[in-house]
Design a protein around this motif. Structure first.
Motif, PDB file in Angstrom:
ATOM      1  N   ASP A 186      38.186   5.781  47.752  1.00  0.00           N
ATOM      2  CA  ASP A 186      38.726   4.752  46.866  1.00  0.00           C
ATOM      3  C   ASP A 186      37.558   4.141  46.091  1.00  0.00           C
ATOM      4  N   TYR A 187      37.469   4.459  44.801  1.00  0.00           N
ATOM      5  CA  TYR A 187      36.338   3.993  43.995  1.00  0.00           C
ATOM      6  C   TYR A 187      36.405   2.497  43.719  1.00  0.00           C
ATOM      7  N   LYS A 188      37.595   1.916  43.827  1.00  0.00           N
ATOM      8  CA  LYS A 188      37.713   0.467  43.627  1.00  0.00           C
ATOM      9  C   LYS A 188      37.084  -0.281  44.794  1.00  0.00           C
ATOM     10  N   PHE A 189      37.404   0.140  46.013  1.00  0.00           N
ATOM     11  CA  PHE A 189      36.861  -0.520  47.203  1.00  0.00           C
ATOM     12  C   PHE A 189      35.576   0.152  47.711  1.00  0.00           C
ATOM     13  N   GLU A 190      35.218   1.274  47.092  1.00  0.00           N
ATOM     14  CA  GLU A 190      34.006   2.018  47.431  1.00  0.00           C
ATOM     15  C   GLU A 190      33.941   2.368  48.923  1.00  0.00           C
ATOM     16  N   ARG A 191      35.039   2.934  49.393  1.00  0.00           N
ATOM     17  CA  ARG A 191      35.085   3.334  50.798  1.00  0.00           C
ATOM     18  C   ARG A 191      36.049   4.499  50.979  1.00  0.00           C
ATOM     19  N   TRP A 192      35.802   5.263  52.053  1.00  0.00           N
ATOM     20  CA  TRP A 192      36.673   6.371  52.394  1.00  0.00           C
ATOM     21  C   TRP A 192      37.910   5.852  53.113  1.00  0.00           C
ATOM     22  N   MET A 193      39.081   6.408  52.746  1.00  0.00           N
ATOM     23  CA  MET A 193      40.352   5.910  53.251  1.00  0.00           C
ATOM     24  C   MET A 193      41.064   6.961  54.109  1.00  0.00           C
ATOM     25  N   PRO A 194      41.837   6.526  55.091  1.00  0.00           N
ATOM     26  CA  PRO A 194      42.602   7.447  55.950  1.00  0.00           C
ATOM     27  C   PRO A 194      43.972   7.756  55.361  1.00  0.00           C
ATOM     28  N   LYS A 195      44.633   8.746  55.946  1.00  0.00           N
ATOM     29  CA  LYS A 195      45.988   9.076  55.511  1.00  0.00           C
ATOM     30  C   LYS A 195      46.699   9.833  56.630  1.00  0.00           C
ATOM     31  N   GLU A 196      48.022   9.782  56.646  1.00  0.00           N
ATOM     32  CA  GLU A 196      48.806  10.444  57.691  1.00  0.00           C
ATOM     33  C   GLU A 196      49.400  11.752  57.172  1.00  0.00           C
ATOM     34  N   TYR A 197      49.353  12.776  58.047  1.00  0.00           N
ATOM     35  CA  TYR A 197      49.904  14.087  57.690  1.00  0.00           C
ATOM     36  C   TYR A 197      50.683  14.666  58.869  1.00  0.00           C
ATOM     37  N   THR A 198      51.587  15.596  58.568  1.00  0.00           N
ATOM     38  CA  THR A 198      52.276  16.365  59.600  1.00  0.00           C
ATOM     39  C   THR A 198      51.615  17.737  59.645  1.00  0.00           C
ATOM     40  N   LEU A 199      50.980  18.043  60.790  1.00  0.00           N
ATOM     41  CA  LEU A 199      50.117  19.220  60.872  1.00  0.00           C
ATOM     42  C   LEU A 199      50.321  20.013  62.168  1.00  0.00           C
ATOM     43  N   PRO A 200      49.909  21.279  62.183  1.00  0.00           N
ATOM     44  CA  PRO A 200      49.939  22.057  63.434  1.00  0.00           C
ATOM     45  C   PRO A 200      49.038  21.366  64.458  1.00  0.00           C
ATOM     46  N   TYR A 201      49.458  21.388  65.715  1.00  0.00           N
ATOM     47  CA  TYR A 201      48.725  20.625  66.745  1.00  0.00           C
ATOM     48  C   TYR A 201      48.551  21.467  68.001  1.00  0.00           C
ATOM     49  N   ILE A 202      47.298  21.524  68.481  1.00  0.00           N
ATOM     50  CA  ILE A 202      46.993  22.296  69.691  1.00  0.00           C
ATOM     51  C   ILE A 202      45.692  21.775  70.290  1.00  0.00           C
ATOM     52  N   TYR A 203      45.545  21.908  71.597  1.00  0.00           N
ATOM     53  CA  TYR A 203      44.331  21.460  72.295  1.00  0.00           C
ATOM     54  C   TYR A 203      44.023  19.981  72.041  1.00  0.00           C
ATOM     55  N   GLY A 204      45.061  19.176  71.822  1.00  0.00           N
ATOM     56  CA  GLY A 204      44.848  17.740  71.602  1.00  0.00           C
ATOM     57  C   GLY A 204      44.294  17.401  70.234  1.00  0.00           C
ATOM     58  N   ASP A 205      44.441  18.298  69.261  1.00  0.00           N
ATOM     59  CA  ASP A 205      43.912  18.046  67.931  1.00  0.00           C
ATOM     60  C   ASP A 205      44.730  18.824  66.904  1.00  0.00           C
ATOM     61  N   TYR A 206      44.611  18.428  65.628  1.00  0.00           N
ATOM     62  CA  TYR A 206      45.314  19.148  64.570  1.00  0.00           C
ATOM     63  C   TYR A 206      44.494  20.354  64.126  1.00  0.00           C
ATOM     64  N   VAL A 207      45.158  21.251  63.402  1.00  0.00           N
ATOM     65  CA  VAL A 207      44.514  22.445  62.862  1.00  0.00           C
ATOM     66  C   VAL A 207      44.639  22.419  61.342  1.00  0.00           C
ATOM     67  N   MET A 208      43.604  22.882  60.651  1.00  0.00           N
ATOM     68  CA  MET A 208      43.593  22.852  59.195  1.00  0.00           C
ATOM     69  C   MET A 208      43.353  24.253  58.632  1.00  0.00           C
ATOM     70  N   LEU A 209      44.196  24.655  57.700  1.00  0.00           N
ATOM     71  CA  LEU A 209      44.060  25.953  57.048  1.00  0.00           C
ATOM     72  C   LEU A 209      43.156  25.861  55.822  1.00  0.00           C
ATOM     73  N   THR A 210      42.572  27.011  55.461  1.00  0.00           N
ATOM     74  CA  THR A 210      41.696  27.068  54.287  1.00  0.00           C
ATOM     75  C   THR A 210      42.075  28.272  53.441  1.00  0.00           C
ATOM     76  N   PRO A 211      42.166  28.109  52.117  1.00  0.00           N
ATOM     77  CA  PRO A 211      42.435  29.271  51.258  1.00  0.00           C
ATOM     78  C   PRO A 211      41.341  30.323  51.419  1.00  0.00           C
ATOM     79  N   ARG A 212      41.751  31.546  51.514  1.00  0.00           N
ATOM     80  CA  ARG A 212      40.818  32.653  51.720  1.00  0.00           C
ATOM     81  C   ARG A 212      39.821  32.786  50.576  1.00  0.00           C
ATOM     82  N   ASP A 213      40.252  32.465  49.340  1.00  0.00           N
ATOM     83  CA  ASP A 213      39.387  32.664  48.177  1.00  0.00           C
ATOM     84  C   ASP A 213      38.352  31.565  47.977  1.00  0.00           C
TER      85      ASP A 213
END
Length: 489
Positions: A186-213
């Protein structure tokens, strides 16, 4: 057998491939990372916008660094990030946990950003800034830092990319709402902000996909090794004749004189190159321009490297696991950690030597050369054990390949080595014994993989010299290419 994202979340491989995501292992990190140049060089407007966002953030950082105010606070807030372990890429010592971007990186980058990116925000037509430029100066910013920084700066895109796929293709029982820190700035407050998502979950943590390219292996397209390796070629391409003459003249002045028919050492050459770049930093601009003009080359080479990883750590591992499944490898009854580990290695040896398992260790007909690859392969095939298997556990005296344990009192250390390792003798003589003391165990197994008779003879000679040739806990495995039985006369 569950190893990859599609296995754990009941997704068709073709579905994931059509989406464009890489099928990550959820057993161990794979040696890939995001190259920011692949954002810049891609024709997708979405990727180009992400590259612009990175440059925008660098411009913000540069502006703040130039004011010199609250520097310690700035480093904490704007430069330090935990590793994004949820993408399962990198060179982690244990599972998928890396060190992230710590204070050392923050101090190095924040103190030099106004020098490295001197023209940031002042670019002329057909001139672009690149985050990778920070890795071309010897300021303590390496390729891992560049990749981690890039991943953090585009994390919002990656999370949205994963959420979209998950909601459309994964059963809800595998998903969870997750509150993620440091998602967008957030450039107005000059700080990094959190957000909520619905994600795959395993081993007590979420998993994130990455585009192959967006992925590559080994080095960024813009990298220090390439700059220094092709230094005189880059100087030759400088269009300004006067500048080209001045740069060459300076370079040969700082390069130590040697006797006739002798060459400068690599260290002398590297020192001279570093001095020349420091004196003429515009060299880097010419180098980057050359790399920019070959966007297709960057794309092609990265694709080839990703295919190599997919071949070795997915296709060939899957075939190898299938071979192991036809043995008792995954059905060995629970017993002491040493007995189970030894039994499993015996099965590995048999499959590799007698059942075409040796094919696992070749890429394009050439045997693997990195022990790190051998260790990842072992980890990916061992996952079905009910023992706690921690890759390269570090207990204060250096990493060991694997610690296999059944509780704190029953632990066996396994050291995997290639016979081609130039320090094999030293390793056999000292290394595992030191680790045993650190891990409070007196049990260890050493596995040595060799590819030809020359390597075999080398290992046998070392073992005889060290009087280890009859040691029951040293296993030699022949991974040499075998002649088909139909061709044997």
């Amino acid at each position: 057998m569950k190893i990859y994202f599609t296995d754990f979340f009941n997704v068709e491989v073709e579905t994931l491939e059509n989406y464009g995501a890489f099928n990550i292992s959820l057993i161990n990190d794979l040696p890939l990372f995001i190259d920011p140049f692949l954002l810049f060089g891609n024709k997708k407007k979405e990727y180009q916008n992400l590259h612009d966002d990175i440059i925008k953030y660098l411009t913000f950082l540069k502006g703040k660094a130039e004011t010199g105010r609250n520097r310690k606070h700035q480093v904490q807030s704007w430069y330090l990030f935990p590793e994004v372990k949820q993408n399962w890429f990198g060179y982690s010592k244990v599972g998928n946990k890396g060190s992230g971007l710590g204070k050392k990186f923050g101090d190095a980058f924040s103190s030099s950003i106004h020098i490295v990116f001197d023209d940031l925000g002042k670019e002329v037509v057909n001139q672009t800034s690149h985050l990778e430029k920070a890795g071309l100066f010897e300021i303590g910013v390496g390729k891992d830092n560049i990749s981690d920084f890039t991943t953090n700066l585009i994390k919002q895109f990656l999370l949205e990319y994963t959420e979209k796929f998950s909601l459309e293709n994964i059963e809800t029982k595998f998903l969870r709402k997750v509150y993620v820190e440091k998602v967008f700035f957030d450039y107005k407050f000059e700080r990094w902000m959190p957000k909520e998502y619905t994600l795959p979950y395993i081993y007590g943590d979420y998993v994130m996909l990455t585009p192959r390219d967006l992925l590559t292996k080994d080095d960024n397209w813009i990298n220090s090794k390439d700059l220094r390796g092709n230094f005189t070629g880059i100087l030759t391409g400088i269009p300004n004749e006067q500048l080209r003459h001045e740069v060459f003249n300076y370079y040969f002045q700082v390069l130590p004189k040697v006797e006739e028919n002798k060459k400068n050492s690599q260290k002398e050459i590297s020192t001279a190159i570093h001095k020349t770049i420091k004196q003429f930093p515009e060299i880097i601009k010419y180098y980057i321009k050359i790399k920019e003009e070959n966007k297709e080359g960057a794309k092609s080479i990265s694709e080839s490297k990703v295919e190599e990883v997919e071949t070795l750590f997915i296709s060939q591992v899957q075939n190898f696991v299938e071979l192991l499944s036809n043995t008792k490898f995954y059905k060995i009854p629970a017993k002491s950690s040493y007995a189970e580990a030894l039994d499993r290695i015996v099965y590995l040896k048999k499959v590799i030597e007698d059942n075409d398992g040796y094919r696992l260790f070749y890429i394009g007909g050439v045997p693997i050369k990195r022990e790190e690859d051998l260790q990842i392969i072992y980890r990916l095939t061992w996952f079905a054990s009910d023992f706690d298997v921690n890759r390269e556990t570090n207990n204060g005296r250096g990493p060991v390949d694997y610690a296999v344990s059944k509780g704190s009192k029953d632990k066996t250390l396994i050291e995997f080595k290639l016979a081609s390792n130039s320090k094999l003798k030293q390793n056999l003589e000292n290394q595992v014994e030191v680790y045993e003391k650190a891990n409070n165990t007196n049990k260890s197994i050493k596995v040595i993989l060799y590819f030809d008779i020359i390597e075999y003879n080398k290992v046998v000679a070392i073992l005889k010299e060290l009087k280890l040739n009859k040691s029951p806990n040293i296993i030699l495995i022949d991974a040499g290419r075998k002649v088909s039985a139909s061709n044997v006369k």
